[in-house]
Design a protein around this motif. Structure first.
Motif, short mmCIF file in Angstrom:
data_model
loop_
_atom_site.label_atom_id
_atom_site.label_comp_id
_atom_site.label_asym_id
_atom_site.label_seq_id
_atom_site.Cartn_x
_atom_site.Cartn_y
_atom_site.Cartn_z
N ARG A 244 40.20 66.57 -0.56
CA ARG A 244 40.43 68.02 -0.62
C ARG A 244 40.35 68.71 -1.83
NH1 ARG A 244 44.88 71.53 2.91
NH2 ARG A 244 43.60 73.42 3.08
N THR A 247 36.34 74.87 -3.89
CA THR A 247 35.03 74.71 -4.68
C THR A 247 35.02 75.44 -5.95
OG1 THR A 247 34.26 76.21 -3.22
CG2 THR A 247 34.17 73.90 -2.54
N GLN A 250 35.61 72.59 -8.20
CA GLN A 250 34.72 71.51 -8.10
C GLN A 250 33.62 71.97 -7.21
OE1 GLN A 250 35.25 67.76 -5.24
NE2 GLN A 250 36.58 67.36 -7.12
N ASN A 251 32.44 72.25 -7.77
CA ASN A 251 31.45 72.58 -7.22
C ASN A 251 30.06 71.84 -7.85
OD1 ASN A 251 29.46 73.52 -5.35
ND2 ASN A 251 29.97 75.61 -5.74
N TYR A 253 31.07 69.56 -4.64
CA TYR A 253 32.25 69.12 -4.17
C TYR A 253 31.89 67.48 -3.97
CZ TYR A 253 35.67 67.48 -0.54
OH TYR A 253 36.81 66.82 -0.01
N TRP A 272 35.86 72.31 6.60
CA TRP A 272 35.31 73.30 5.79
C TRP A 272 36.07 74.76 6.05
CZ3 TRP A 272 30.69 72.58 2.60
CH2 TRP A 272 30.33 73.38 1.73
N THR A 358 27.89 63.95 -3.01
CA THR A 358 28.27 65.32 -3.18
C THR A 358 27.83 66.29 -2.44
OG1 THR A 358 26.83 65.89 -4.76
CG2 THR A 358 28.69 64.65 -5.54
N ASP A 375 37.19 76.19 0.54
CA ASP A 375 38.21 75.20 0.84
C ASP A 375 37.64 74.06 1.49
OD1 ASP A 375 40.43 73.26 1.13
OD2 ASP A 375 41.72 74.89 1.80
#
Length: 415
Positions: A244, A247, A250-251, A253, A272, A358, A375
Motif C-alpha cells: 500500500r 501515489t 510513489q508513481n 505505484y 484503489w 507497476t 491511495d
C-alpha cells in the motif's frame, strides 16, 4: 528318405509364397523402391501424460489415487476419521462464539465449529505433511486488515503468502462486495472462498495473526480442503504479497518487485482510493520481465483496459477473470473506493529470471493527462519455483487500517 526331402522342399516353397503375398514396395527404403520422397517415420512410443493436479470440470471423470482431506476447527489435523471429536467444556473461560450451544448434546454435535483468536494471538489453521494440493479455502469475512494470513511451504522460514485476510479474497477497503470469479468467490452475507491450486511437497503451515491491540476475534470460521497426492516436479508454489502507498509518494505505484527465479504471474487485486474527482484510470500497467530495465516487455494502455473494461467503469461487474465490485463513481465527492481484480488464468505472464509490475496513477485533465495523488493497496498473485526472495516489510497496522493514507508532509520552502 526321398519323401522326407520332398516334404521339406514343399514347406520352403510355401514360406516363400507367403512372403511374396505380404511384401509391398513400402517395405523398401525410398532409394530401393525408386521413390525419392521421404517416407513417414516409424511411430514413436506413446508418451505418458504428466501427473496433473486434477482440478476442474474436465478432470472429474478420471479416477486417481488422491485422498481428499479437510482441516477446520472440528478437525484441525485433517486426519482420517478424526473429525467432530471435541468434547464440551463448560469451564472454558474464553470460548469461541456459540461454543456453549452444544453443552447439553455432547461429543459429535457441533462442539467446536469455530476458533477464537484474541488480540495479539496467532492461530494455526493448517499444519500437515505432504505431498498434497490445497484446492479450496473458505472463511468468514468478519475480518479486517488487522488479521493477516501467512502460508509457509515445505518448512520455509519466511512466508510465501503474507496478506490481510479480506484483501487476499479481493475484498478491499473493508467493504464487502460479491465476487463471482473462477479463482475467488465472495458470497452474501460474508463468505470468502478461493480456488487457487496450491501444491506442497513436504509440509504446509497456515496461520492467521490477530494484530489488533484491543479487539478479540471471537469467531473465526474456516475450512481448507486439500488432496493428499503426488506433486509433479514442474509444479510451482503459490505466492501472494500485499502493498500500500500514496501515489504522490510513489508513481508509478509498485505492485510487485524483487521476484527472482522462474514462474508465472497469475493475478492482480487493487483497492484503489480515488482522492480527486474525474476519471482516474488512464495509467498503464507494465510488466518488466527477465532483465528489463527502463522499458517493459508488456505495456498496457490504460487501467480499465487492463481490467478488461472500456471507457471507464460505468457500473460494477464481476466475471470469471475480471471485475470491479464496489458501486463507486469517478465524479462523486472523494474519496471514492474501487475494488478491481484481474486473474491471468487463461493468460499467465511467464518469466524465467525476474519480474517487476507497476501501474501509473494517471487521470484525465482534459485535454491532457495528469498525475494523481491517490491511495492504492494491492495484492499480487504468482507461482514460482523455490526459493523465493525476501518480501518487503508488511505495512504497519496503522498504515493498513487507516481509511486514507495521509499526504506526504510538504517540504519547507527555501528562503
Amino acid at each position: 528318405m526321398a519323401k522326407n526331402f520332398c516334404f521339406v522342399i514343399a514347406l520352403a516353397l510355401l514360406a516363400v509364397a507367403v512372403g511374396l503375398l505380404q511384401w509391398s514396395p513400402a517395405m523398401l527404403s525410398s532409394s530401393q523402391a525408386g521413390d525419392p520422397s521421404p517416407q513417414p517415420a516409424a511411430a514413436e512410443p506413446r508418451i505418458q501424460p504428466p501427473v496433473e493436479l486434477h482440478q476442474g470440470l474436465g478432470s472429474l471423470p478420471y479416477l486417481t489415487h488422491a485422498r481428499t482431506r479437510s482441516v477446520c476447527a472440528e478437525n484441525p489435523t485433517g486426519a482420517k476419521g478424526k473429525g467432530g471429536m471435541a468434547i464440551p467444556n463448560p469451564a472454558d473461560p474464553s470460548p469461541p462464539a456459540s461454543a456453549r450451544a452444544a453443552d447439553d448434546l455432547g461429543q459429535g454435535w457441533k462442539v467446536r465449529p469455530f476458533l477464537r483468536v484474541n488480540k495479539g494471538q496467532t492461530a494455526t489453521l493448517m499444519d500437515v505433511d505432504g505431498p498434497g494440493v490445497i484446492q479450496h479455502i473458505w472463511m468468514v469475512e468478519g475480518l479486517s486488515r488487522a488479521h493477516v494470513l501467512r502460508f509457509y511451504w515445505d518448512g520455509e522460514a519466511t512466508p510465501s503468502i503474507e496478506v490481510p485476510a479480506p484483501d487476499f479474497f479481493a475484498v478491499g477497503h473493508g467493504k464487502f462486495a460479491p465476487v463471482n470469479s473462477l479463482a475467488v468467490v465472495v458470497n452474501p452475507n460474508n463468505a470468502l472462498n478461493c480456488y487457487w491450486p496450491m501444491p506442497f511437497r513436504k509440509h504446509v503451515r497456515i496461520t492467521l495473526a490477530n494484530e489488533s491491540p484491543n479487539e478479540d476475534l471471537t469467531l473465526l470460521a474456516y475450512q481448507i480442503d486439500y488432496a493428499e497426492m503426488e506433486v509433479p516436479a514442474s509444479a510451482a508454489y503459490f505466492h501472494a504479497q500485499f502493498r500500500r502507498a500514496r501515489t504522490d509518494r510513489q508513481n508509478p505505484y509498485v505492485i510487485l518487485d524483487g521476484v527472482r527465479g522462474r514462474g508465472r504471474y497469475v493475478g492482480t487485486f487493487l483497492a484503489w482510493t480515488q482522492l480527486s474527482q474525474g476519471w482516474f484510470g488512464e495509467g498503464e500497467i507494465k510488466f518488466y520481465l527477465d532483465g528489463d530495465k527502463e522499458f517493459p516487455t508488456i505495456c498496457g494502455t490504460g487501467t480499465e483496459d487492463y481490467f478488461c473494461g472500456s471507457y471507464g467503469f460505468s457500473r460494477p461487474f464481476s466475471g470469471p477473470y475480471t471485475g470491479t465490485t464496489l458501486p463507486a463513481n469517478e465524479n462523486a465527492k472523494p474519496p471514492s473506493f474501487w475494488s478491481l481484480y484481474r486473474w491471468h488464468v487463461m493468460d499467465p505472464i511467464c518469466f524465467e529470471e525476474d519480474l517487476r509490475v507497476t501501474i501509473q496513477a494517471l487521470g484525465w485533465g482534459g485535454p491532457k493527462y495528469k498525475k494523481l495523488s491517490d491511495d492504492v493497496a494491492s495484492v499480487a498473485y504468482w507461482y514460482q519455483a523455490a526459493p523465493h526472495a525476501s518480501f518487503p516489510p508488511l505495512p504497519s497496522l496503522q498504515d493498513r487500517m487507516i481509511p486514507v493514507l495521509p499526504a506526504p508532509a510538504a517540504e519547507p520552502q527555501r528562503k
